[in-house]
Design a protein around this motif. Structure first.
Motif, PDB file in Angstrom:
ATOM      1  N   ALA A   9       0.824  -1.195   0.000  1.00 36.95           N
ATOM      2  CA  ALA A   9       0.000   0.000   0.000  1.00 36.95           C
ATOM      3  C   ALA A   9       0.857   1.242   0.000  1.00 36.95           C
ATOM      4  O   ALA A   9       2.005   1.235   0.406  1.00 36.95           O
ATOM      5  N   ALA A  10       0.273   2.331  -0.439  1.00 35.19           N
ATOM      6  CA  ALA A  10       0.970   3.597  -0.415  1.00 35.19           C
ATOM      7  C   ALA A  10       1.125   4.073   1.011  1.00 35.19           C
ATOM      8  O   ALA A  10       0.418   3.667   1.914  1.00 35.19           O
ATOM      9  N   ARG A  42      -2.652   2.210 -12.718  1.00 38.21           N
ATOM     10  CA  ARG A  42      -2.201   0.818 -12.671  1.00 38.21           C
ATOM     11  C   ARG A  42      -1.593   0.454 -11.325  1.00 38.21           C
ATOM     12  O   ARG A  42      -1.921  -0.591 -10.761  1.00 38.21           O
ATOM     13  N   ASP A  43      -0.709   1.291 -10.808  1.00 40.43           N
ATOM     14  CA  ASP A  43      -0.042   0.968  -9.550  1.00 40.43           C
ATOM     15  C   ASP A  43      -1.036   0.877  -8.402  1.00 40.43           C
ATOM     16  O   ASP A  43      -0.961  -0.036  -7.567  1.00 40.43           O
ATOM     17  N   ALA A  97       9.707  -9.110 -10.736  1.00 42.05           N
ATOM     18  CA  ALA A  97      10.521  -8.818  -9.556  1.00 42.05           C
ATOM     19  C   ALA A  97      11.761  -9.705  -9.531  1.00 42.05           C
ATOM     20  O   ALA A  97      12.869  -9.245  -9.218  1.00 42.05           O
ATOM     21  N   ALA A  98      11.590 -10.993  -9.874  1.00 48.02           N
ATOM     22  CA  ALA A  98      12.733 -11.906  -9.890  1.00 48.02           C
ATOM     23  C   ALA A  98      13.768 -11.485 -10.926  1.00 48.02           C
ATOM     24  O   ALA A  98      14.975 -11.619 -10.694  1.00 48.02           O
ATOM     25  N   ASP A  99      13.324 -10.979 -12.069  1.00 49.56           N
ATOM     26  CA  ASP A  99      14.254 -10.513 -13.091  1.00 49.56           C
ATOM     27  C   ASP A  99      15.190  -9.447 -12.528  1.00 49.56           C
ATOM     28  O   ASP A  99      16.402  -9.449 -12.805  1.00 49.56           O
ATOM     29  N   GLU A 123      10.662   2.799  -4.208  1.00 50.51           N
ATOM     30  CA  GLU A 123      10.171   3.374  -5.456  1.00 50.51           C
ATOM     31  C   GLU A 123       8.729   2.957  -5.747  1.00 50.51           C
ATOM     32  O   GLU A 123       7.941   3.751  -6.245  1.00 50.51           O
ATOM     33  N   GLN A 124       8.392   1.708  -5.437  1.00 52.08           N
ATOM     34  CA  GLN A 124       7.070   1.183  -5.768  1.00 52.08           C
ATOM     35  C   GLN A 124       6.122   1.200  -4.579  1.00 52.08           C
ATOM     36  O   GLN A 124       4.969   0.785  -4.698  1.00 52.08           O
TER      37      GLN A 124
END
Length: 215
Positions: A9-10, A42-43, A97-99, A123-124
């Motif tokens: 969550a933000a 989207r986020d 995320a794994a990448d 950041e996210q």
């Protein structure tokens, strides 16, 4: 540890100052946020969907409920993701995320894992892996979260590790990363928020690197 922290969550919005300089009126529950509607939203949708699918059975989750939590209209979710099934599959995908997490050679992977986890959290506004914890003990569609995590994170990591006991070490490394995310969420705000990613890596990465090296 709050549910909001765990599921991406933000941060809580700042309280506006009283008087004419105050921000726009507070939204009513379930009312779409015009600013989110103007952007992609989207986020916000993904954060709300992670919370919903991690904490409730799939059948109990509605697009309308996710939209209300995200502050967007249900039609925007349909526009961006098409269906509830497709949205769930997006939420259950740990591949991107794994990448990022595994984009380093084994010799420097421990430090890279810490730096990347902290950067992605900041950041996210959400942990890249921690939502899998909320799928534990559930026997409905949320088992897909665990299966995807095992395949896309743990097994992928094990295949890249040199030396013996690669599967066991990969499981322990994944647990260490989940522990890092849980600790930073539990103590928010705290010393972890104030520390630089580099300092966190200085303290946390050596233990990860020993597991990576198999020492």
């Amino acid at each position: 540890m709050t549910v909001a922290d765990e599921t991406g969550a933000a941060e809580p919005p700042a309280v506006p100052h009283p008087g004419p300089a105050a921000g726009p009126p507070e939204r009513r529950p379930g009312e779409a946020d015009p600013a989110a509607e103007q952007g992609t939203g989207r986020d916000a949708i993904l954060r709300a969907a992670r919370r919903a699918f991690a904490l409730r059975p799939y059948a109990d989750v509605t697009m309308r409920g996710i939209a209300a939590d995200a502050g967007v209209s249900p039609s925007l979710i349909v526009k961006r993701f098409g269906s509830k099934e497709h949205l769930f599959n997006t939420v259950a995908d740990f591949g991107p995320a794994a990448d990022e997490l595994f984009a380093a050679e084994p010799a420097g992977l421990g430090r890279h894992l810490v730096l990347t986890t902290v950067r992605m959290r900041r950041e996210q506004r959400g942990d890249p892996l921690l939502r899998v914890v909320f799928s534990l003990g559930n026997e409905d569609e949320r088992t897909l979260l665990r299966e995807r995590f095992r395949h896309q994170v743990t097994e992928r990591l094990a295949a890249s590790l040199p030396g013996p006991d690669a599967e066991l070490r990969a499981e322990l490394i994944a647990g260490q990363l989940l522990g890092l995310g849980a600790t930073l969420s539990l103590h928010r705000p705290g010393a972890g928020d104030r520390a630089t990613p580099e300092r966190l890596a200085d303290l946390y990465a050596p233990g990860l690197q020993r597991l990576i090296d198999g020492d």
